[in-house]
Design a protein around this motif. Structure first.
Motif, PDB file in Angstrom:
ATOM      1  N   GLN A 204       0.819  -1.221   0.000  1.00 35.19           N
ATOM      2  CA  GLN A 204       0.000   0.000   0.000  1.00 35.19           C
ATOM      3  C   GLN A 204       0.848   1.264   0.000  1.00 35.19           C
ATOM      4  O   GLN A 204       0.752   2.066  -0.920  1.00 35.19           O
ATOM      5  CB  GLN A 204      -0.891   0.029   1.230  1.00 35.19           C
ATOM      6  CG  GLN A 204      -1.870  -1.118   1.296  1.00 35.19           C
ATOM      7  CD  GLN A 204      -2.664  -1.030   2.554  1.00 35.19           C
ATOM      8  OE1 GLN A 204      -3.368  -0.061   2.784  1.00 35.19           O
ATOM      9  NE2 GLN A 204      -2.540  -2.028   3.397  1.00 35.19           N
ATOM     10  N   ARG A 241      -6.526  15.476  -8.735  1.00 33.50           N
ATOM     11  CA  ARG A 241      -7.366  15.951  -7.629  1.00 33.50           C
ATOM     12  C   ARG A 241      -6.533  16.507  -6.495  1.00 33.50           C
ATOM     13  O   ARG A 241      -7.056  17.031  -5.549  1.00 33.50           O
ATOM     14  CB  ARG A 241      -8.225  14.804  -7.104  1.00 33.50           C
ATOM     15  CG  ARG A 241      -9.449  14.539  -7.934  1.00 33.50           C
ATOM     16  CD  ARG A 241     -10.632  14.292  -7.054  1.00 33.50           C
ATOM     17  NE  ARG A 241     -10.314  13.415  -5.951  1.00 33.50           N
ATOM     18  CZ  ARG A 241     -10.246  12.106  -6.057  1.00 33.50           C
ATOM     19  NH1 ARG A 241     -10.520  11.522  -7.183  1.00 33.50           N
ATOM     20  NH2 ARG A 241      -9.935  11.371  -5.003  1.00 33.50           N
ATOM     21  N   SER A 561     -11.613  15.218   1.931  1.00 37.35           N
ATOM     22  CA  SER A 561     -12.696  15.208   0.954  1.00 37.35           C
ATOM     23  C   SER A 561     -13.762  14.200   1.334  1.00 37.35           C
ATOM     24  O   SER A 561     -14.665  13.940   0.602  1.00 37.35           O
ATOM     25  CB  SER A 561     -12.138  14.886  -0.429  1.00 37.35           C
ATOM     26  OG  SER A 561     -11.344  13.734  -0.365  1.00 37.35           O
ATOM     27  N   GLY A 562     -13.603  13.602   2.502  1.00 37.24           N
ATOM     28  CA  GLY A 562     -14.568  12.570   2.882  1.00 37.24           C
ATOM     29  C   GLY A 562     -15.811  13.104   3.524  1.00 37.24           C
ATOM     30  O   GLY A 562     -16.751  12.361   3.746  1.00 37.24           O
ATOM     31  N   ALA A 565     -18.943  12.401   1.702  1.00 37.21           N
ATOM     32  CA  ALA A 565     -19.343  10.998   1.762  1.00 37.21           C
ATOM     33  C   ALA A 565     -19.973  10.671   3.102  1.00 37.21           C
ATOM     34  O   ALA A 565     -20.950   9.925   3.181  1.00 37.21           O
ATOM     35  CB  ALA A 565     -18.130  10.113   1.535  1.00 37.21           C
ATOM     36  N   ILE A 566     -19.392  11.227   4.163  1.00 40.86           N
ATOM     37  CA  ILE A 566     -19.921  10.927   5.501  1.00 40.86           C
ATOM     38  C   ILE A 566     -21.361  11.401   5.603  1.00 40.86           C
ATOM     39  O   ILE A 566     -22.228  10.713   6.119  1.00 40.86           O
ATOM     40  CB  ILE A 566     -19.059  11.603   6.587  1.00 40.86           C
ATOM     41  CG1 ILE A 566     -17.616  11.119   6.481  1.00 40.86           C
ATOM     42  CG2 ILE A 566     -19.624  11.336   7.960  1.00 40.86           C
ATOM     43  CD1 ILE A 566     -17.439   9.646   6.708  1.00 40.86           C
ATOM     44  N   ILE A 569     -23.555   9.012   3.758  1.00 44.37           N
ATOM     45  CA  ILE A 569     -23.813   7.779   4.524  1.00 44.37           C
ATOM     46  C   ILE A 569     -24.811   8.071   5.651  1.00 44.37           C
ATOM     47  O   ILE A 569     -25.732   7.289   5.906  1.00 44.37           O
ATOM     48  CB  ILE A 569     -22.519   7.211   5.111  1.00 44.37           C
ATOM     49  CG1 ILE A 569     -21.554   6.838   3.989  1.00 44.37           C
ATOM     50  CG2 ILE A 569     -22.804   5.994   5.971  1.00 44.37           C
ATOM     51  CD1 ILE A 569     -20.234   6.317   4.481  1.00 44.37           C
TER      52      ILE A 569
ATOM     53  N   PHE B 164     -15.354   9.361  -2.387  1.00 47.06           N
ATOM     54  CA  PHE B 164     -14.710   8.225  -1.737  1.00 47.06           C
ATOM     55  C   PHE B 164     -13.261   8.139  -2.214  1.00 47.06           C
ATOM     56  O   PHE B 164     -12.916   8.667  -3.251  1.00 47.06           O
ATOM     57  CB  PHE B 164     -15.457   6.928  -2.076  1.00 47.06           C
ATOM     58  CG  PHE B 164     -16.843   6.860  -1.533  1.00 47.06           C
ATOM     59  CD1 PHE B 164     -17.921   7.208  -2.312  1.00 47.06           C
ATOM     60  CD2 PHE B 164     -17.062   6.465  -0.221  1.00 47.06           C
ATOM     61  CE1 PHE B 164     -19.190   7.161  -1.806  1.00 47.06           C
ATOM     62  CE2 PHE B 164     -18.344   6.417   0.294  1.00 47.06           C
ATOM     63  CZ  PHE B 164     -19.417   6.767  -0.496  1.00 47.06           C
ATOM     64  N   ILE B 169      -6.947   0.954   1.953  1.00 46.76           N
ATOM     65  CA  ILE B 169      -7.813   0.655   3.091  1.00 46.76           C
ATOM     66  C   ILE B 169      -7.699   1.740   4.151  1.00 46.76           C
ATOM     67  O   ILE B 169      -8.568   1.916   4.982  1.00 46.76           O
ATOM     68  CB  ILE B 169      -7.457  -0.741   3.659  1.00 46.76           C
ATOM     69  CG1 ILE B 169      -8.444  -1.191   4.728  1.00 46.76           C
ATOM     70  CG2 ILE B 169      -6.058  -0.761   4.201  1.00 46.76           C
ATOM     71  CD1 ILE B 169      -8.226  -2.614   5.181  1.00 46.76           C
ATOM     72  N   TRP B 187     -15.029   3.874   5.476  1.00 45.46           N
ATOM     73  CA  TRP B 187     -15.178   4.786   4.344  1.00 45.46           C
ATOM     74  C   TRP B 187     -14.470   4.229   3.098  1.00 45.46           C
ATOM     75  O   TRP B 187     -14.989   4.291   1.996  1.00 45.46           O
ATOM     76  CB  TRP B 187     -14.623   6.143   4.750  1.00 45.46           C
ATOM     77  CG  TRP B 187     -14.620   7.195   3.714  1.00 45.46           C
ATOM     78  CD1 TRP B 187     -15.621   7.538   2.857  1.00 45.46           C
ATOM     79  CD2 TRP B 187     -13.547   8.084   3.415  1.00 45.46           C
ATOM     80  NE1 TRP B 187     -15.245   8.579   2.056  1.00 45.46           N
ATOM     81  CE2 TRP B 187     -13.985   8.931   2.379  1.00 45.46           C
ATOM     82  CE3 TRP B 187     -12.262   8.254   3.944  1.00 45.46           C
ATOM     83  CZ2 TRP B 187     -13.169   9.931   1.842  1.00 45.46           C
ATOM     84  CZ3 TRP B 187     -11.467   9.251   3.410  1.00 45.46           C
ATOM     85  CH2 TRP B 187     -11.919  10.065   2.374  1.00 45.46           C
ATOM     86  N   PHE B 190     -16.464   1.216   1.549  1.00 45.39           N
ATOM     87  CA  PHE B 190     -17.822   1.435   1.067  1.00 45.39           C
ATOM     88  C   PHE B 190     -18.007   1.006  -0.385  1.00 45.39           C
ATOM     89  O   PHE B 190     -18.900   0.217  -0.703  1.00 45.39           O
ATOM     90  CB  PHE B 190     -18.205   2.904   1.243  1.00 45.39           C
ATOM     91  CG  PHE B 190     -19.663   3.160   1.015  1.00 45.39           C
ATOM     92  CD1 PHE B 190     -20.115   3.627  -0.218  1.00 45.39           C
ATOM     93  CD2 PHE B 190     -20.583   2.919   2.011  1.00 45.39           C
ATOM     94  CE1 PHE B 190     -21.450   3.857  -0.442  1.00 45.39           C
ATOM     95  CE2 PHE B 190     -21.923   3.145   1.798  1.00 45.39           C
ATOM     96  CZ  PHE B 190     -22.372   3.619   0.576  1.00 45.39           C
TER      97      PHE B 190
END
Lengths: 594, 322
Positions: A204, A241, A561-562, A565-566, A569, B164, B169, B187, B190
């Protein structure tokens, strides 16, 4: 009504919980404004242990974590002071005394002394450490005092006084035994370079933090994050971005688009890497088609290769048509072949050479035969499946060969199969490539007679994939290996490479570079190595990172930037809970309704 | 359920497992390769280093000796060392299993629950607009390839809208722990979970629907209605439990397959689980890693099949005597 009220209360509580969880991490992230430089790549760090890893990102990590005795100038790889501020050599130039700078420290505070240097060099030689052997195999080091290192070479070595092996901290690495040291995870993060390893998530990312003990001073960047991407398009999107500041291995199409974007700087960084059409010269375990043993046939083949078209059509222009092999990342080592003596793309000349040599088409089928009307000139062409360019290049090469009366039968191999095929000698033509080091010796050694595959029981133990053996070349190779005068050495290498070029066993198609891109609005101070043509990241000594400074005050990469999204949700959860509550209510009254 | 029945099923599974272990070795030896030569092409290796590396990769000795060594090591759960990272394969798999189990577990749960619900409603209101709408929707999502769906969601919600993250992860720059870290991972999960859920809920919905339609014709439901029970009670307490049998075994079997089949979705979202590990290993080819993963997936499928067999026999006494 009571049930409905209860359902709504549950829904509100749930929404509040979700929002709290969301706001929590976002609030935590905004406390410290660190200067973070983030780079994306499609290749991953394989192993952070310098005795084990071999991938490009691993070398970037070590370049940043471990300082070396001498550095390499970004402009032209010239040897510069590193941990050692000065040095002198003995009369025979086999013994060199280096003087370390005062007050050198490791990132954990312990002093960096000559003992660390001697430990690294001697143990690397004794135990044949993987990424060290070619530098240290003939060296012995002693430490007469904490700031002096004496290195002695048992043979004349033109690379000295360059000493760019990664110096490891003795107090960490000496504790490991011979078998444990190659299994060591190496995540201690104790180093002497501008950054040290802080965290690795295999597959990762890895994160490095600035080292205040670096001898050039603490870098302006606080953190360097390397992120692995599987999806190159997602990686480029992340650059656009603002999630990434720079990207390595940009796909061809995206590179062209990014070049048009005024916010982006694209770099085609050449480090000597090239691809070639290689011929079997016959010194291996099996002979090729007899025509290839005739230098005139090889020259005709060389005249039939249209390098400019291959670069523009297959590489989409992202390469440089080549002449000779480049033995070094430093382009100065390439000889200049006079224009009159080059194998230009000229089908008429190729046909002429073959006609004059007696390879005529006696039966009128368009394919020439051996002189006297023997075996037709049908060559075996091995296509590399592991390269996306393999197929397209094969079309251009074999198409032109057909025009000069040479037919080919193509077969596809993956790299493992092809390596063994070449070792066994069962080939005529293939296309592959190399990336040289800075010192030309390794690349030159690959074409000596001893590197031709010679043991049928061990067919992959070779480097000389042209199966070419030339004793004059070998003699010159041994001379340059011990020639300490740089001009004389360069002249010997020139002769070798010219000879190799004339043999026409390697048709070097193009020099190809790393495709990189970075945002101009984030950081400034990128350094190309070598100057003007090289890449800015993943270079030989990775000098950009310590030199970067932010363009504006707010240069931390965005993770916030979340919030959108939060909220999305939260809305979904509330809807589900309210809907659930409603449904419960309907159940109660269903009896009356039915 | 008799002990003989259970023992029979378990022994059959063990026999399958033994075959898989042997087959696993020979399958990956069909690919002729010398990883030392291909990994280290263009590097200066001395003869001594070549020998050391060959020994390290377990490639010295005849095929017979390698096979015996492989059996010994597998018995001790030593799956060798990865060619790419030189880490033990068993620990790499142990590290990468939790993200896959989390993703696949949650997706299977959601797709089963939602799929069953849709199937039940569609069957109970057969012929109505609800039935047509839900059947169309489930057929559409079921026929979509999961990687295509994943790319679509990624491009729309992550790349274009930025709602998103595009990969991974966790956020590499954050040091969050505890509930904040869980929220960050949720998040990131998702979109891949949404992809897998949408891709598989169609199957459950369609099977549930047809199973319930069969059950609805049974006489005991007429009796239940005659006794005065409400429609919803007849459906939920009598019809659905009997109609659930095929779906329950389907869930058990699917879990085994989806564990390995999430390769495409994990690769698209760079989700660091076993699927992505398989994709990376295939690019090598990292043979010890592929061997280890293949073994783990086979064990998962065999185990889930065994569970499905036993579960079905437990739920339906008619099967036990067969």
């Amino acid at each position: 009504m009571r049930t409905l009220a209860r359902a709504l209360l549950v829904a509100l509580a749930g929404a509040a919980l979700v929002v709290a969880l969301a706001v929590g991490p976002a609030a935590g992230q905004e406390q410290k404004k660190k200067v973070v430089f983030t780079v994306g790549d499609t290749q991953d760090l394989d192993n952070p242990n310098p005795l084990v890893g071999i991938n490009v990102p691993a070398f970037e990590l070590w370049n940043l974590q471990y300082a070396t005795l001498t550095d390499k100038a970004a402009k032209d790889f010239a040897t510069e002071p590193g941990l050692a501020s000065s040095w002198e050599g003995s009369a025979d130039k086999r013994t060199w005394t280096y003087h370390l700078r005062p007050n050198l420290k490791w990132s954990d505070g312990k002093p960096l002394t000559s003992a660390d240097v001697a430990f690294t060099i001697n143990r690397a030689r004794r135990e044949s450490w993987l990424n060290y052997t070619s530098t240290v195999q003939n060296l012995t080091a002693t430490a007469p005092d904490p700031r002096t290192v004496v290195i002695h070479s048992s043979v004349a070595d033109p690379k000295l006084p360059t000493m760019d092996s990664y110096i490891l901290p003795q107090h960490i690495w000496d504790k490991l035994g011979k078998s444990a040291i190659t299994k060591y995870a190496a995540t201690d993060g104790v180093g002497s370079g501008p950054f040290t390893l802080e965290h690795v998530e295999k597959g990762q990312f890895f994160r490095m933090k600035a080292n205040p003990s670096y001898w050039k001073g603490r870098p302006r960047v606080d953190e360097f994050v390397f992120r692995k991407f599987n999806n190159a398009d997602a990686m480029v999107a992340a650059l656009r971005r603002g999630e990434l500041d720079a990207v390595e291995n940009v796909p061809d199409g995206a590179f062209k688009q990014l070049s048009k974007d005024p916010k982006m700087q694209t770099i085609q960084g050449l480090q000597g890497g090239f691809d070639e059409l290689a011929l079997n010269a016959g010194a291996g375990l099996k002979k090729p088609h007899p025509a290839l043993l005739d230098p005139r046939v090889r020259q005709a083949i060389a005249h039939s290769v249209d390098k400019k078209t291959i670069v523009s059509r297959v590489l989409d222009g992202l390469g440089v048509p080549a002449t000779t092999m480049s033995p070094s990342a430093n382009p100065d080592w390439r000889p200049q072949i006079p224009p009159g003596q080059q194998y230009d793309f000229d089908l008429a000349k190729a046909n002429q050479i073959l006609d004059a040599a007696g390879y005529k088409d006696t039966d009128g089928d368009g394919i020439r035969e051996m002189p006297g009307g023997g075996r037709p000139l049908r060559l075996r062409y091995a296509v590399r499946s592991d390269s996306p360019r393999g197929g397209p290049i094969a079309q251009f090469v074999t198409g032109n060969l057909r025009k000069i009366g040479i037919a080919t039968t193509q077969k596809v191999y993956n790299d493992d199969q092809l390596t063994e095929l070449i070792g066994k000698g069962d080939y005529d033509l293939f296309v592959w490539g190399w990336t040289p080091f800075v010192d030309p010796d390794p690349m030159l050694s690959y074409f000596t007679c001893s590197q031709v595959s010679s043991d049928p029981k061990d067919p992959t133990n070779y480097f000389n994939d042209a199966s070419w053996c030339d004793h004059t070349y070998d003699r010159l190779y041994q001379q340059q290996k011990v020639e300490l005068n740089p001009e004389r050495r360069r002249s010997i290498v020139d002769q070798m490479l010219t000879r190799f070029y004339r043999s026409a066993v390697y048709n070097v198609l193009y020099y190809e570079g790393d495709l990189q891109a970075y945002r101009k609005d984030r950081f400034t101070g990128f350094i190309r190595q070598p100057a003007k043509t090289g890449p800015v990241l993943f270079t030989n000594s990775s000098q950009s990172y310590a030199n970067l400074k932010p363009v504006t005050a707010t240069a931390s990469s965005g993770g916030g930037s979340g919030s959108g999204a939060i909220i999305a949700i939260a809305v979904v959860v509330v809807a589900l809970l309210v809907g659930g509550g409603f449904w419960l209510t309907r159940r109660r009254t269903a009896y009356e309704r039915e | 359920m008799s002990a003989r029945f259970v023992c029979g099923k378990v022994l059959a599974s063990l026999a399958t497992l033994a075959f898989v272990v042997v087959f696993n070795f020979f399958l990956f030896r069909v690919v002729e390769s010398d990883p030392v030569a291909s990994l280290f092409r263009g590097r200066n290796l001395t003869a001594q280093q070549r020998d050391t590396l060959t020994r390290q990769f377990g490639l010295d000795g005849s095929k017979g000796r390698q096979f015996v060594r492989y059996l010994e090591q597998t018995a001790r759960l030593n799956l060798g060392r990865s060619y790419a990272t030189n880490e033990p394969v068993a620990s790499e798999i142990r590290r990468k299993a939790p993200p896959t189990i989390a993703l696949v577990g949650i997706s299977t749960l959601l797709s089963a629950v939602i799929g069953i619900f849709i199937g039940v409603v569609a069957a109970w209101r057969r012929g109505s607009k609800v039935d047509y709408a839900s059947t169309t929707f489930t057929m559409a999502t079921y026929s979509m390839p999961d990687f295509w769906l994943g790319m679509l969601l990624l491009t729309t919600f992550a790349v274009a809208l930025g709602w998103f993250p595009v990969s991974g992860i966790t956020d590499p720059t954050s040091d969050a722990t505890g509930p904040a870290k869980l929220a960050d991972q949720a998040w990131h999960m998702f979109l891949p979970a949404l992809t897998l859920t949408l891709a598989y809920l169609g199957e459950y919905a369609l099977v549930m629907r047809s199973s319930l339609l069969d059950t609805m014709r049974e006489d005991y439901l007429v009796l239940a209605r005659a006794k005065g029970l409400r429609d919803v009670v007849v459906r939920n307490r009598h019809a659905v439990p009997n109609a659930l049998l095929p779906v329950v075994t389907l869930i058990a079997i699917n879990f085994g397959f989806v564990l390995s089949g999430a390769i495409a979705v994990e690769t698209i979202f760079s989700w660091p689980g076993l699927g992505l590990a398989t994709y990376d290993a295939l690019n090598g080819p990292d043979l010890p890693m592929l061997q280890g993963l293949f073994l783990v997936f086979s064990v998962a499928v065999i185990a889930c099949n065994l569970v499905a067999d036993l579960l079905y026999a437990y739920l339906d006494p008619r099967v036990r005597s067969a």
